[in-house]
Design an enzyme around this catalytic site. Structure first.
Site, short mmCIF file in Angstrom:
data_model
loop_
_atom_site.label_atom_id
_atom_site.label_comp_id
_atom_site.label_asym_id
_atom_site.label_seq_id
_atom_site.Cartn_x
_atom_site.Cartn_y
_atom_site.Cartn_z
N LYS A 165 0.84 -1.20 0.00
CA LYS A 165 0.00 0.00 0.00
C LYS A 165 0.87 1.25 0.00
O LYS A 165 0.67 2.17 -0.81
CB LYS A 165 -0.92 0.02 1.22
CG LYS A 165 -1.87 1.23 1.24
CD LYS A 165 -2.54 1.42 2.59
CE LYS A 165 -1.59 2.09 3.57
NZ LYS A 165 -2.27 2.50 4.83
N ASP A 181 -6.38 0.71 1.13
CA ASP A 181 -6.50 1.05 2.54
C ASP A 181 -7.88 0.60 3.02
O ASP A 181 -8.58 -0.14 2.34
CB ASP A 181 -6.27 2.55 2.77
CG ASP A 181 -7.38 3.42 2.15
OD1 ASP A 181 -8.28 2.88 1.48
OD2 ASP A 181 -7.35 4.64 2.37
#
Length: 212
Positions: free
Chosen positions: A122, A141
Site C-alpha cells: 500500500k 486502505d
C-alpha cells in the site's frame, strides 16, 4: 438495488465527476516526506498525520536525519499519530535503509520500496503514484477495501488479494487515481457504520445499497 457487482467503468465515471479535484489527503513536498507520512498514517486518519508532519518535516529533512534520530525526541513529535513507538522505529529504519541501500534516495520501484521498514505494498503504491507518477498496483486502505467489497468488486478481506482483484477490473490508467476517488467517497458518503445509501449516486448500481 442490484445483486450484480457495480459496473467498474460507470463507477469510476461517476466518482470522477463527483470528485473531480481529488488528490491525496496527506500533505508533503518531496518523496521522502510522502514516504514518512504514509508510514505514519497506518491505523489513523490523514488529518491526524497532517497535524504532526509540519514539526516532523522541519526537524528531519534527510534520510540521514531519520537514521540518526533520537528515538525519544522522534516519539514526542509523532505521538499524536498513534502507535508511535513502532512508528518511530519504522522511521529510523526507513532512514537507515535509504542511506545504506539506496544512496539516500527514495527508490522508484515496488521491489525496492517494500524493503523499507513500515512500507508494504500500500505504502509503495501511494509513493510511486503520488511522488513519481508511476503505477505498479492499486493502493488498498480501509476505505478501498470496504467500498470494493460493498460494490461487489471483491469478496476478499486480505489487502493483497483485494488488490489483485481490483487490478483485473480497474483500467490500468486509473490504478493511481482509483484509491483517491474511493477514499473521497468513503469519507463523504459510504461511511463504515451508516452509509448514506439514499443519497449515494451509486445506489442504482451498488449491490449493497439499502441493505445496511
Amino acid at each position: 438495488m442490484t445483486d450484480k457487482p457495480a459496473d467498474i467503468v460507470e463507477t469510476i465515471k461517476r466518482l470522477k465527476k463527483a470528485y473531480a479535484q481529488t488528490v491525496i489527503a496527506l500533505n508533503f513536498s518531496s518523496p521522502l516526506e510522502l514516504l514518512a507520512a504514509v508510514i505514519l498514517s497506518a491505523q489513523t486518519t490523514d488529518a491526524a498525520i497532517n497535524s504532526v508532519t509540519p514539526a516532523l518535516f522541519t526537524r528531519y529533512k534527510t534520510p540521514r536525519d531519520y537514521a540518526e534520530a533520537d528515538i525519544t525526541e522522534l516519539e514526542t513529535i509523532i505521538k499524536r499519530s498513534g502507535f508511535y513507538h513502532n512508528k518511530a522505529k519504522s522511521l529510523i529504519g526507513m532512514g537507515r535503509t535509504l542511506v545504506e541501500k539506496f544512496n539516500g534516495q527514495v527508490p522508484q520501484t515496488m521491489a525496492e520500496l517494500i524493503q523499507i521498514p513500515g512500507a508494504a505494498r500500500k505504502t509503495a503504491n501511494i509513493v510511486l503514484w503520488n511522488a513519481f507518477g508511476k503505477i505498479e498496483g492499486i493502493a488498498v486502505d480501509t476505505h478501498v477495501a470496504r467500498l470494493s467489497q460493498r460494490l461487489g468488486f471483491t469478496i476478499q478481506k486480505d489487502p493483497v488479494k483485494i488488490e489483485k482483484d481490483l487490478m483485473q477490473l480497474v483500467p490500468h490508467d486509473e490504478w493511481g487515481r482509483f484509491p483517491h476517488l474511493i477514499q473521497n467517497h468513503g469519507r463523504a458518503v459510504c461511511f463504515a457504520r451508516k452509509p448514506r445509501c439514499a443519497e449515494c449516486f451509486l445506489n442504482d448500481i451498488c449491490p449493497s445499497a439499502f441493505k445496511v
